[in-house]
Design a protein around this motif. Structure first.
Motif, mmCIF file in Angstrom:
data_model
loop_
_atom_site.group_PDB
_atom_site.id
_atom_site.type_symbol
_atom_site.label_atom_id
_atom_site.label_comp_id
_atom_site.label_asym_id
_atom_site.label_seq_id
_atom_site.Cartn_x
_atom_site.Cartn_y
_atom_site.Cartn_z
ATOM 1 N N UNK A 172 0.830 -1.199 0.000
ATOM 2 C CA UNK A 172 0.000 0.000 0.000
ATOM 3 C C UNK A 172 0.864 1.249 0.000
ATOM 4 N N UNK A 174 3.869 1.616 -1.183
ATOM 5 C CA UNK A 174 4.470 1.811 -2.503
ATOM 6 C C UNK A 174 3.507 2.465 -3.479
ATOM 7 N N UNK A 175 2.282 1.952 -3.523
ATOM 8 C CA UNK A 175 1.369 2.517 -4.521
ATOM 9 C C UNK A 175 0.993 3.932 -4.139
ATOM 10 N N UNK A 176 0.854 4.211 -2.850
ATOM 11 C CA UNK A 176 0.528 5.580 -2.448
ATOM 12 C C UNK A 176 1.679 6.518 -2.789
ATOM 13 N N UNK A 178 3.864 6.180 -5.182
ATOM 14 C CA UNK A 178 3.923 6.413 -6.631
ATOM 15 C C UNK A 178 2.894 7.444 -7.061
ATOM 16 N N UNK A 179 1.694 7.315 -6.501
ATOM 17 C CA UNK A 179 0.639 8.245 -6.872
ATOM 18 C C UNK A 179 1.024 9.657 -6.489
ATOM 19 N N UNK A 182 3.538 11.094 -8.764
ATOM 20 C CA UNK A 182 3.009 11.439 -10.080
ATOM 21 C C UNK A 182 2.209 12.720 -10.026
ATOM 22 N N UNK A 183 1.416 12.876 -8.987
ATOM 23 C CA UNK A 183 0.607 14.081 -8.893
ATOM 24 C C UNK A 183 1.464 15.316 -8.752
ATOM 25 N N UNK A 185 4.713 15.785 -9.718
ATOM 26 C CA UNK A 185 5.710 16.212 -10.688
ATOM 27 C C UNK A 185 4.998 17.065 -11.726
ATOM 28 N N UNK A 186 5.747 17.926 -12.386
ATOM 29 C CA UNK A 186 5.114 18.924 -13.239
ATOM 30 C C UNK A 186 4.529 18.356 -14.495
ATOM 31 N N UNK A 187 4.736 18.988 -15.595
ATOM 32 C CA UNK A 187 4.119 18.464 -16.800
ATOM 33 C C UNK A 187 4.974 17.408 -17.441
ATOM 34 N N UNK A 191 7.107 16.438 -22.534
ATOM 35 C CA UNK A 191 6.357 17.472 -23.235
ATOM 36 C C UNK A 191 7.224 18.583 -23.773
ATOM 37 N N UNK A 192 8.491 18.571 -23.435
ATOM 38 C CA UNK A 192 9.326 19.695 -23.842
ATOM 39 C C UNK A 192 9.799 19.515 -25.270
ATOM 40 N N UNK A 193 8.971 19.967 -26.201
ATOM 41 C CA UNK A 193 9.351 19.741 -27.595
ATOM 42 C C UNK A 193 9.736 21.057 -28.259
ATOM 43 N N UNK A 194 9.797 22.125 -27.475
ATOM 44 C CA UNK A 194 10.130 23.410 -28.093
ATOM 45 C C UNK A 194 11.572 23.388 -28.552
#
Lengths: 194, 190
Positions: A172, A174-176, A178-179, A182-183, A185-187, A191-194
């Motif tokens: 429990x 570990x999964x908490x 990870x969640x 994930x929440x 960390x930023x975008x 996504x950084x394709x500029x």
């Protein structure tokens, strides 16, 4: 017992000794109990490990008593408040209370077995919510927290967890964790394709 | 298996995010692109100012290059989420939310914050609502733990992230309960 043959938990649990009262005389086996007699006399008691006791009881050479971790005193305490009992203290190092209970339950007759099963299940369900709660709380604190001195009741509960409960706790947590990661960390880097 | 123990029991959140990125979303393109073939299918043509439906990953990509405006899905609005939150608090079951609401909302809101805060209104309020929703549902799933038994457990309307979070220990706990169970009729002694 067959399907637990390779389970480490089951092997460790079977290493525990239980009290057996022999019904017949068994020659040349006095050393099993560590005593100095040559034979085992009828109605004498010995502490025998479960893996051996299983066959002995099966072949009707002895009867066994329910061992101390499952005595009436423990049962009553569990019935009163399952979360206050320290399961890790009841059984020696290595074996878990639940696994030991299951091993013994397999040896018992119907009526006692069902009673034991109900006790195990009720205890498990009673403690489960707390285990998960604490696991999720601990995911938040991370490795830095650790409860501190103020939190002694939850800490004592955590120390009193059985091995099976500890596995659940880790899952429990570990999964908490990870969640949460994930929440927060930023975008994300993808996504950084500029 | 060569996966570490913790990864064997469930999917990781970034993986779920990736899967959710394949959902189609509506955009208003700012440039023209003709019908292009991708591995997952052919999309386009994009002809401004007509709206088009493209996968979320592509939409975010274009948005980062400032080549489109994303039209927010209808559930990502203050009114909708507020009404769902009220429903969640007042009623015992889980309210119906889009299956991957957590992933899609995170992706869209993050892109808003970093780059173009114009497509979705009141992102802060939406974030708060989403957080509240998540906590309310978590509290309910904890109550659902009480009903656990070795057979089945039915929690309707749970969403993908939530299922993923509780799956490892729920399944393990049910396994333990199966182990501990003893049928009154089954007998393994002669």
């Amino acid at each position: 017992m067959d399907n637990d043959y390779f389970s480490i938990d089951a092997i460790l649990a079977e290493n525990q000794k239980i009290q057996c009262k022999f019904k017949q005389r068994i020659p040349e086996m006095g050393h099993l109990g560590g005593g100095s007699e040559r034979d085992i006399l009828p109605l004498s008691k010995r502490q025998i490990p479960i893996w051996l006791a299983y066959i002995i009881v099966y072949s009707d050479w002895a009867d066994f008593d329910i061992p101390q971790p499952f005595s009436n005193k423990v049962r009553n305490a569990l019935r009163a408040e399952p979360r206050s009992v320290r399961l890790s203290n009841l059984v020696g190092a290595g074996a878990g209370w639940y696994v030991l209970g299951k091993t013994i339950m397999d040896m018992l007759g119907d009526e006692q077995g069902v009673e034991m099963s109900e006790m195990l299940i009720t205890t498990f369900k009673g403690r489960l919510v707390d285990v998960i709660d604490q696991a999720q709380h601990f995911a938040v604190l991370g490795s830095v927290g650790g409860g501190g001195g103020v939190d002694s009741a939850p800490q004592m509960f955590r120390e009193g967890l059985d091995t099976t409960e500890r596995e659940l706790f880790v899952l429990a947590q570990e999964s908490a964790r990870r969640m949460k990661k994930w929440y927060e960390e930023g975008s994300g880097g993808a996504k950084r394709v500029l | 298996m060569s996966l570490p123990q913790s990864l064997r029991t469930s999917v990781t959140p970034p993986e779920l995010e990736l899967i959710a990125s394949q959902q189609l979303i509506e955009i208003i393109p700012l440039i023209a692109i003709e019908k292009t073939a991708f591995i997952s299918g052919a999309f386009g043509p994009l002809q401004p100012p007509r709206k088009a439906q493209i996968p979320l990953w592509m939409a975010i990509n274009l948005k980062l290059k400032k080549k489109c405006h994303i039209v927010a899905p209808e559930w990502l609005s203050v009114e909708f989420l507020q009404s769902r939150l009220d429903e969640e608090i007042n009623e015992p079951g889980f309210s119906k939310l889009p299956f991957r609401y957590a992933e899609v909302s995170k992706l869209l809101l993050d892109v808003q914050v970093t780059f173009a805060p114009d497509d979705i209104q009141s992102t802060d309020k939406i974030r708060y609502l989403l957080k509240d929703l998540r906590e309310a549902r978590q509290a309910k799933s904890r109550e659902g733990l009480d009903q656990i038994n070795r057979g089945e457990l039915s929690l309707s309307n749970l969403c993908s992230m939530e299922i993923n979070e509780i799956r490892p220990f729920f399944v393990h706990a049910m396994g333990i309960l199966t182990h501990l169970h003893r049928d009154a009729s089954a007998e393994d002694q002669p």
